[in-house]
Design a protein around this motif. Structure first.
Motif, short mmCIF file in Angstrom:
data_model
loop_
_atom_site.label_atom_id
_atom_site.label_comp_id
_atom_site.label_asym_id
_atom_site.label_seq_id
_atom_site.Cartn_x
_atom_site.Cartn_y
_atom_site.Cartn_z
N UNK A 154 0.79 -1.17 0.01
CA UNK A 154 -0.11 0.13 -0.06
C UNK A 154 0.95 1.47 0.03
N UNK A 155 0.57 1.87 -0.95
CA UNK A 155 1.42 3.24 -1.29
C UNK A 155 0.56 4.54 -1.65
N UNK A 156 0.81 5.76 -0.78
CA UNK A 156 0.23 7.01 -1.17
C UNK A 156 1.50 7.90 -1.49
N UNK A 157 1.18 8.19 -2.86
CA UNK A 157 2.46 9.34 -3.62
C UNK A 157 1.77 10.48 -3.57
N UNK A 158 2.83 11.45 -3.22
CA UNK A 158 2.62 12.89 -3.12
C UNK A 158 3.50 13.53 -4.25
N UNK A 159 2.96 14.24 -5.35
CA UNK A 159 3.65 14.80 -6.32
C UNK A 159 3.32 16.00 -6.61
N UNK A 160 4.00 16.96 -7.14
CA UNK A 160 3.41 18.33 -7.68
C UNK A 160 2.91 18.30 -8.97
N UNK A 161 1.85 19.12 -9.20
CA UNK A 161 1.04 18.77 -10.53
C UNK A 161 1.68 18.98 -11.66
N UNK A 162 2.82 20.01 -11.64
CA UNK A 162 3.62 20.17 -12.67
C UNK A 162 4.43 19.05 -12.80
N UNK A 163 4.59 18.28 -12.24
CA UNK A 163 5.77 16.98 -12.69
C UNK A 163 4.88 16.01 -12.70
N UNK A 164 3.63 15.65 -12.97
CA UNK A 164 2.77 14.51 -13.29
C UNK A 164 2.82 13.75 -14.46
N UNK A 165 3.74 14.43 -15.47
CA UNK A 165 4.02 13.89 -16.58
C UNK A 165 5.04 12.61 -16.46
N UNK A 166 5.85 12.74 -15.63
CA UNK A 166 6.78 11.77 -14.97
C UNK A 166 6.39 10.46 -14.61
N UNK A 167 4.88 10.21 -14.53
CA UNK A 167 4.26 9.17 -13.75
C UNK A 167 3.59 8.24 -14.91
N UNK A 168 4.62 7.73 -15.77
CA UNK A 168 4.09 6.79 -16.95
C UNK A 168 4.62 5.59 -16.69
N UNK A 169 3.93 4.60 -17.17
CA UNK A 169 4.31 3.25 -17.03
C UNK A 169 4.20 2.25 -18.30
N UNK A 170 4.86 1.23 -18.41
CA UNK A 170 4.57 0.49 -19.57
C UNK A 170 3.73 -0.89 -19.16
N UNK A 171 3.18 -0.72 -18.09
CA UNK A 171 2.24 -1.72 -17.47
C UNK A 171 1.19 -0.97 -16.66
N UNK A 172 -0.13 -1.58 -16.46
CA UNK A 172 -0.96 -0.70 -15.72
C UNK A 172 -0.48 -0.83 -13.92
N UNK A 173 -1.08 0.10 -13.32
CA UNK A 173 -0.53 -0.06 -11.78
C UNK A 173 -1.56 -0.46 -11.03
N UNK A 174 -1.33 -1.30 -10.04
CA UNK A 174 -2.23 -1.88 -9.19
C UNK A 174 -3.21 -0.89 -8.27
N UNK A 175 -4.10 -1.20 -8.11
CA UNK A 175 -5.18 -0.14 -6.90
C UNK A 175 -4.50 0.24 -5.68
N UNK A 176 -3.54 -0.56 -5.25
CA UNK A 176 -3.04 -0.42 -3.95
C UNK A 176 -2.21 0.82 -4.11
N UNK A 177 -1.95 1.42 -5.04
CA UNK A 177 -1.22 2.73 -5.25
C UNK A 177 -2.17 3.96 -5.44
N UNK A 178 -2.14 4.87 -4.70
CA UNK A 178 -2.84 6.19 -4.79
C UNK A 178 -2.04 7.50 -4.93
#
Length: 429
Positions: A154-178
């Motif tokens: 279980x993970x809570x990520x906190x990121x600036x809105x201006x940096x959200x383009x960094x959150x790319x993945x080549x596979x889907x992310x599990x719902x345990x990540x918010x």
């Protein structure tokens, strides 16, 4: 890997030298009265590499991990030919963190932040039911999201809105990540502040950043990769820094390798670099100030917006505390260098042209700093140099693949209150 046995270690407070047992997730010494890092003191003094099939955990002798997680990849070190020739260097070694199968590098998120995430998450007790909270400027979030998703943490990520383009993945992310974000115009420091509000909930716990021995010792595998490949401790270590944690980790690894006894007894000169105009550590360093100098909030946010290497925009780095970057630079006779966006872009192009792989802006900042020192005659042409390429291969990793992103569950204003944040994040899990 079924026979894996965690390495025994104790913790040591840098400021006082007090040694104590790790209660499981200690981030500092409760008895220490001043700001200080703690270090892992491993019982095994000589590093014994495990097979490559262990991924990052081939270095598990010097990692504070309870288990081995699937999917990791270790940094890869090789001797440069084309770039070295271009710079007139005879002994340049590149430690590559990224996705470059041709060189054996297979980090799916293309960043050395994977070294942190696989180490930190393997330190977590399998029965931990609270939510891990990680604040990030981008690459760290991507790495932790991937590792936690794959291992159902279980993970809570906190990121600036201006940096959200960094959150790319080549596979889907599990719902345990918010994911929650601070509004546009906020920077990494604002994300850290938002994460601290979330941590007022008893259902959350802090990853700890530089204070987490698993983060630093995970990062230190870059130096372990270099030294075990080269056969000696390098003379120079180059890396771009936002917090400086990677350079602190390099210094700590260096001291362990001296104690190992097989690779020499020298301390690498740490040459770390910042991306102008966001250069708070450089400003402090050039005045020989242990304390960071005042940095007006609006100017800091504006400067963070201007730099290409957004991951280098930490306003409150672990610079002044005992065992922090100031001490690391002093101990190694190191220095801080500055590179502009234009210089970093030229360096990125040069690396791709000569070494055959695209690199992240922060790695371009590090290379630009090396180029400046070579051109300025400040580095010996035959010196053994380690260049830490902290991110590479994003183009190759994304090629012919569907790209997945994660959107914030909520974007908070910079004026968010504790009650609003706690109530919301508890409802997510």
């Amino acid at each position: 890997m079924k026979n894996f046995k965690p390495t025994k270690y104790t913790l040591k407070c840098v400021a006082t030298g007090r040694e104590f047992d790790d209660a499981g997730w200690a981030l500092d010494d409760a008895e220490c009265k001043s700001p200080s890092l703690v270090r892992a003191n491993y019982s095994k003094k000589q590093l014994e590499l495990k097979p490559d099939s262990y991924g990052l955990y081939k270095f598990c002798d010097w990692l504070p991990v309870k288990r081995i997680l699937e999917g990791s990849s270790a940094p890869v070190t090789y001797k440069s030919e084309a770039l070295a020739k271009h710079l007139g260097l005879s002994n340049l070694w590149i430690t590559l963190n990224g996705y470059f199968p041709g060189r054996g590098a297979k980090m799916r998120t293309c960043s050395f932040k994977e070294t942190e995430a696989y180490s930190v998450c393997a330190r977590i007790d399998e029965n931990e039911d609270r939510v891990l909270v990680v604040a990030s400027a981008g690459n760290t979030a991507r790495a932790f999201a991937r590792v936690c998703s794959d291992n159902n943490i279980k993970l809570l990520l906190v990121v600036p809105s201006d940096n959200l383009s960094s959150l790319w993945f080549t596979e889907p992310i599990n719902d345990c990540v918010k994911l929650i974000a601070c509004e546009k115009g906020g920077d990494y420091y604002d994300a850290i502040y938002l994460s601290l509000l979330a941590l007022k909930s008893s259902k959350m716990y802090a990853e700890g950043g530089a204070k987490n021995i698993a983060r630093r010792d995970g990062m230190a595998t870059t130096v372990l990769s270099a030294v075990t490949t080269i056969g000696q401790i390098p003379d120079y270590y180059f890396q771009a820094v936002g917090s400086g944690t990677g350079a602190i980790a390099a210094w700590e690894a260096n001291m362990r390798l001296i104690e190992d006894g097989r690779f020499g007894d020298n301390l690498m000169k740490l040459i770390v670099s910042q991306n102008a105009p966001f250069v708070p550590m450089f400003d402090a360093w050039r005045t020989d100030s242990r304390d960071m100098l005042p940095y007006e909030m609006h100017k800091a946010r504006r400067d963070a917006e201007l730099i290409d290497a957004k991951v280098l925009s930490n306003r409150k780095p672990p610079y002044a505390l005992a065992g922090g970057l100031y001490d690391a630079l002093k101990a190694t006779n190191g220095d801080i260098v500055v590179a502009t966006n234009a210089q970093a872009r030229r360096a990125c192009k040069l690396f791709k042209d000569l070494e055959g792989i695209d690199i992240h802006p922060a790695a371009g900042v590090a290379l630009a700093s090396l180029i400046k020192m070579v051109e300025g005659g400040k580095i010996e042409k035959d010196a053994c140099i380690m260049l830490n390429i902290t991110g590479a291969g994003e183009e190759a990793a994304k090629q012919n693949k569907e790209i997945f992103t994660i959107k914030p569950n909520k974007v908070f204003p910079l004026t968010a209150t504790v009650d609003d944040v706690v109530t919301y994040v508890e409802s997510l899990f």
